[in-house]
Design a protein around this motif. Structure first.
Motif, short mmCIF file in Angstrom:
data_model
loop_
_atom_site.label_atom_id
_atom_site.label_comp_id
_atom_site.label_asym_id
_atom_site.label_seq_id
_atom_site.Cartn_x
_atom_site.Cartn_y
_atom_site.Cartn_z
N SER A 195 0.85 -1.19 0.00
CA SER A 195 0.00 0.00 0.00
C SER A 195 0.89 1.24 0.00
N PRO A 196 0.34 2.42 -0.34
CA PRO A 196 1.15 3.64 -0.35
C PRO A 196 1.85 3.91 0.98
N MET A 221 -4.07 7.89 -4.19
CA MET A 221 -2.66 7.59 -3.95
C MET A 221 -2.24 6.37 -4.77
N ASP A 222 -2.33 6.50 -6.09
CA ASP A 222 -1.91 5.38 -6.93
C ASP A 222 -0.38 5.34 -7.01
N HIS A 223 0.13 4.27 -7.62
CA HIS A 223 1.58 4.05 -7.62
C HIS A 223 2.32 5.19 -8.33
N ARG A 224 1.72 5.70 -9.39
CA ARG A 224 2.37 6.78 -10.14
C ARG A 224 2.53 8.03 -9.27
N LEU A 225 1.47 8.40 -8.55
CA LEU A 225 1.55 9.59 -7.69
C LEU A 225 2.56 9.38 -6.57
N CYS A 226 2.59 8.18 -6.01
CA CYS A 226 3.57 7.89 -4.95
C CYS A 226 5.00 8.07 -5.45
N LEU A 227 5.26 7.57 -6.66
CA LEU A 227 6.60 7.73 -7.24
C LEU A 227 6.91 9.20 -7.49
#
Length: 316
Positions: free
Chosen positions: A59-60, A138-144
């Motif tokens: 998870s994020p 908070m998808d993976h792209r935004l987290c990165l």
């Protein structure tokens, strides 16, 4: 400018004073730092492994926790091995190149952690206040992107501050009143006018400390309102445990940083500054994984599953 003049301004090495006024501290401090460093490595590597290998921790929140653990590993490794080497005997030297590299990297990682802790508060806000949309927002792209922004802004600030600092004239001064090469200590070594450096450091430190800290306080004010409205006592307790762990980490990191970087350089005891610096660059990275694991049933459960899997694999 002649080579002779350059060598006069920039010595081949520096002498790190540390607590040389108290030589009896060298041995106990060596063992304290060595023990802390070993626990830092063990705890943060465990967090990284369990977050990456356990499918229930994808998870994020655990993405950012992994980033924090990696950051803390780099943060302590930048300074502690050099401190351990200097505490072993009378040699307290560090090369000029090594000192400058340490100053650049330490400032980079410190600024990055300031921003990352603010981002982690934003993640907790979305998780608690907008749980149904959490995985979408908070998808993976935004987290990165958020993690990358933290590293890049920290790097940009380090390049600015450290470059301004290493241009100051030293007039042959080799005595650095600290355990390692940190910008406030290097600024105090200069024999020239340091007004621009001090003002720039204070202004940018205010931005990097108070900006994320404001984000944290605003996020947690909304989180507190949401938690108190939760009908389930178990839900309130889980949200409180997760958020209080983050708040404790924030307090341990920001408290000393505010005292060291947001006051005039002539104010404050240098010995107190050294102790506080040791606290946030050695003790806090060691404490972070234990704060998160001891108060987080998901992480404890994942650690147990990982250990059982390792033992069963070894048995086979």
């Amino acid at each position: 400018m002649s080579v002779k003049h350059i060598n006069a301004d920039f010595p081949e090495d520096f002498i790190l004073m540390g607590f040389t006024k108290y030589p009896w501290l060298d041995l106990p401090l060596f063992f304290v730092l060595l023990t802390s460093y070993m626990f830092t490595l063990l705890g943060n590597i465990a967090i990284i492994l369990v977050s990456q290998l356990d499918s229930q921790l994808q998870s994020p929140m655990y993405f950012f926790l992994t980033s924090l653990s990696f950051l803390d590993l780099c943060f302590t490794t930048t300074t502690v091995p050099q401190m351990l080497f200097n505490l072993q005997g009378p040699n307290k030297n560090i090369t000029y190149i090594g000192c400058m590299a340490q100053a650049y990297v330490f400032h980079w990682l410190g600024c990055t952690e300031c921003v990352l802790l603010g981002i982690m508060a934003l993640d907790r806000y979305v998780a608690v206040c907008k749980p149904l949309r959490y995985s979408v927002i908070m998808d993976h792209r935004l987290c990165l992107q958020l993690s990358g922004a933290a590293w890049l802004t920290g790097l940009a600030n380090s390049l600015l501050q450290s470059t301004l600092t290493i241009q100051l004239p030293l007039c042959g001064n080799r005595m650095l009143d600290h355990f390692f090469c940190e910008l406030p200590g290097l600024i105090k070594m200069s024999c020239g006018d340091t007004t621009v450096n001090e003002v720039t450091l204070a202004v940018v430190a205010t931005f990097f400390i108070m900006g994320p800290l404001s984000m944290i306080l605003v996020s947690y004010s909304y989180i507190a309102q949401t938690v108190f409205r939760m009908p389930s006592a178990a839900g309130r307790l889980k949200a409180f445990n997760t958020c209080s762990s983050h708040l404790l980490v924030v307090s341990l990191f920001y408290g000393p940083g505010i005292y060291i970087y947001m006051q005039p350089s002539e104010d404050g005891s240098q010995d107190l500054i050294k102790v506080l610096t040791l606290f946030y660059c050695v003790i806090t990275p060691m404490a972070n994984p234990f704060i998160y694991t001891l108060r987080n049933k998901d992480v404890i459960g994942a650690l147990k599953r990982l250990l059982r899997k390792a033992i069963s694999t070894k048995g086979i």
